[in-house]
Design a protein around this motif. Structure first.
Motif, PDB file in Angstrom:
ATOM      1  N   LYS A  96       0.859  -1.175   0.000  1.00 35.42           N
ATOM      2  CA  LYS A  96       0.000   0.000   0.000  1.00 35.42           C
ATOM      3  C   LYS A  96       0.906   1.239   0.000  1.00 35.42           C
ATOM      4  O   LYS A  96       1.991   1.213   0.576  1.00 35.42           O
ATOM      5  N   PRO A  97       0.475   2.331  -0.635  1.00 35.14           N
ATOM      6  CA  PRO A  97       1.349   3.507  -0.733  1.00 35.14           C
ATOM      7  C   PRO A  97       1.582   4.159   0.627  1.00 35.14           C
ATOM      8  O   PRO A  97       0.666   4.282   1.445  1.00 35.14           O
ATOM      9  N   ALA A 193      -3.183  15.029   2.649  1.00 32.26           N
ATOM     10  CA  ALA A 193      -3.992  15.390   1.490  1.00 32.26           C
ATOM     11  C   ALA A 193      -3.633  14.522   0.283  1.00 32.26           C
ATOM     12  O   ALA A 193      -4.509  14.047  -0.446  1.00 32.26           O
ATOM     13  N   CYS A 194      -2.336  14.289   0.080  1.00 29.12           N
ATOM     14  CA  CYS A 194      -1.908  13.409  -1.016  1.00 29.12           C
ATOM     15  C   CYS A 194      -2.414  11.991  -0.792  1.00 29.12           C
ATOM     16  O   CYS A 194      -2.940  11.346  -1.716  1.00 29.12           O
ATOM     17  N   ALA A 195      -2.258  11.502   0.427  1.00 24.55           N
ATOM     18  CA  ALA A 195      -2.669  10.133   0.736  1.00 24.55           C
ATOM     19  C   ALA A 195      -4.169   9.959   0.543  1.00 24.55           C
ATOM     20  O   ALA A 195      -4.631   8.908   0.072  1.00 24.55           O
ATOM     21  N   ALA A 196      -4.945  10.978   0.900  1.00 24.35           N
ATOM     22  CA  ALA A 196      -6.398  10.885   0.754  1.00 24.35           C
ATOM     23  C   ALA A 196      -6.802  10.784  -0.715  1.00 24.35           C
ATOM     24  O   ALA A 196      -7.724  10.042  -1.070  1.00 24.35           O
ATOM     25  N   VAL A 197      -6.108  11.521  -1.579  1.00 26.96           N
ATOM     26  CA  VAL A 197      -6.389  11.420  -3.018  1.00 26.96           C
ATOM     27  C   VAL A 197      -6.111  10.003  -3.506  1.00 26.96           C
ATOM     28  O   VAL A 197      -6.931   9.376  -4.189  1.00 26.96           O
ATOM     29  N   ILE A 198      -4.939   9.479  -3.146  1.00 24.33           N
ATOM     30  CA  ILE A 198      -4.552   8.136  -3.594  1.00 24.33           C
ATOM     31  C   ILE A 198      -5.512   7.086  -3.053  1.00 24.33           C
ATOM     32  O   ILE A 198      -5.905   6.151  -3.759  1.00 24.33           O
ATOM     33  N   ALA A 199      -5.890   7.243  -1.769  1.00 21.47           N
ATOM     34  CA  ALA A 199      -6.790   6.274  -1.147  1.00 21.47           C
ATOM     35  C   ALA A 199      -8.165   6.276  -1.790  1.00 21.47           C
ATOM     36  O   ALA A 199      -8.924   5.307  -1.662  1.00 21.47           O
TER      37      ALA A 199
END
Length: 257
Positions: A96-97, A193-199
């Motif tokens: 997972k990223p 914020a980046c992680a939320a986009v990817i998720a």
């Protein structure tokens, strides 16, 4: 517990925080075991689709192995125990990223963690350095990991200059070690914020992309890691001599570039 984990079901993001600020988030043996356990547990938690890794406090993301940690070693140059080899997500088969949010110092053994994150977001006050050579130690695993994340000359300079020089956040951003530079204190929010986009994207596609990205690096990393134990055995000063150099270190004797 020397770690904190917060999960946000609405975004699918988990935030893992190294929580030893009085020790500059250095990793002792308990912390190493906790990190490995968390990464492996996240393999089974489908509600978490992306992860942010950060450190508590303003002074440091992580300063590597805790100097007080006692790691017994086999009496053989062919065998070596390194507790930091199992602290990263990829070492624990988590695909997972993972986004790193760095404030303050990230040095030495911190690169075992940064080297296994997809990308790094850093506050303006972040600094990156590797003190191994200063104290008579070979920077082996750290050098292999950072040589895959930075231009070779910058990685070589950081490793060889030791504690005499630190790469500031702006320079780290210029050379690609840091993907996004924020104001001081803003790294965590930007990483989340980046992680939320990817998720928010389909998990299978994201995890397959993570796996594909790392497949491009695995062969070179495996070759480098295979050499590391021998280089450390040959090049490290005896522990008592290392301790003498560490005890005699000068404060403030470095420059930031």
């Amino acid at each position: 517990m020397s770690l904190r984990i917060s999960t946000y079901e609405d975004t699918g993001v988990a935030v893992i925080t190294l929580d030893r600020p009085k020790r500059l988030n250095a990793i002792d043996l308990d912390t190493a075991a906790e990190l490995a356990a968390i990464w492996r547990a996240l393999r089974y938690d489908d509600s978490v689709r992306a992860v942010v890794l950060t450190g508590a406090g303003e002074r440091a993301f992580c300063t590597g192995i805790d100097r007080d940690a006692v790691v017994p070693q086999p009496d053989s140059p062919y065998m070596q125990d390194d507790p930091l080899l199992t602290v990263g997500p990829k070492a624990n088969d988590l695909w997972k990223p993972v986004v790193a949010a760095v404030e303050g110092m990230a040095c030495g053994g911190a690169f075992y963690l940064l080297g296994e994150c997809e990308f790094v977001v850093a506050g303006a006050g972040a600094e990156f350095f590797d003190p191994h050579t200063t104290y008579g130690m070979v920077s082996a695993y750290e050098s292999v990991l950072m040589a895959q994340r930075m231009p070779f000359g910058d990685a070589a300079r950081m490793m060889l200059m030791g504690s005499a020089e630190r790469i500031g956040a702006r320079r780290a951003h210029e050379i690609g070690l840091v993907s996004e530079l924020t104001e001081t204190g803003g790294a965590l929010a930007a990483a989340e914020a980046c992680a939320a986009v990817i998720a928010g994207y389909p998990a299978e596609a994201v995890q397959g992309t993570v796996r594909a990205l790392w497949s491009a690096k695995e062969a070179a990393r495996a070759q480098g890691f295979a050499q590391a134990p021998h280089l450390i055995s040959l090049g490290n000063l005896p522990p008592d001599r290392q301790a003498e150099l560490f005890a005699g270190r000068r404060s403030g004797g470095y420059r930031v570039r």
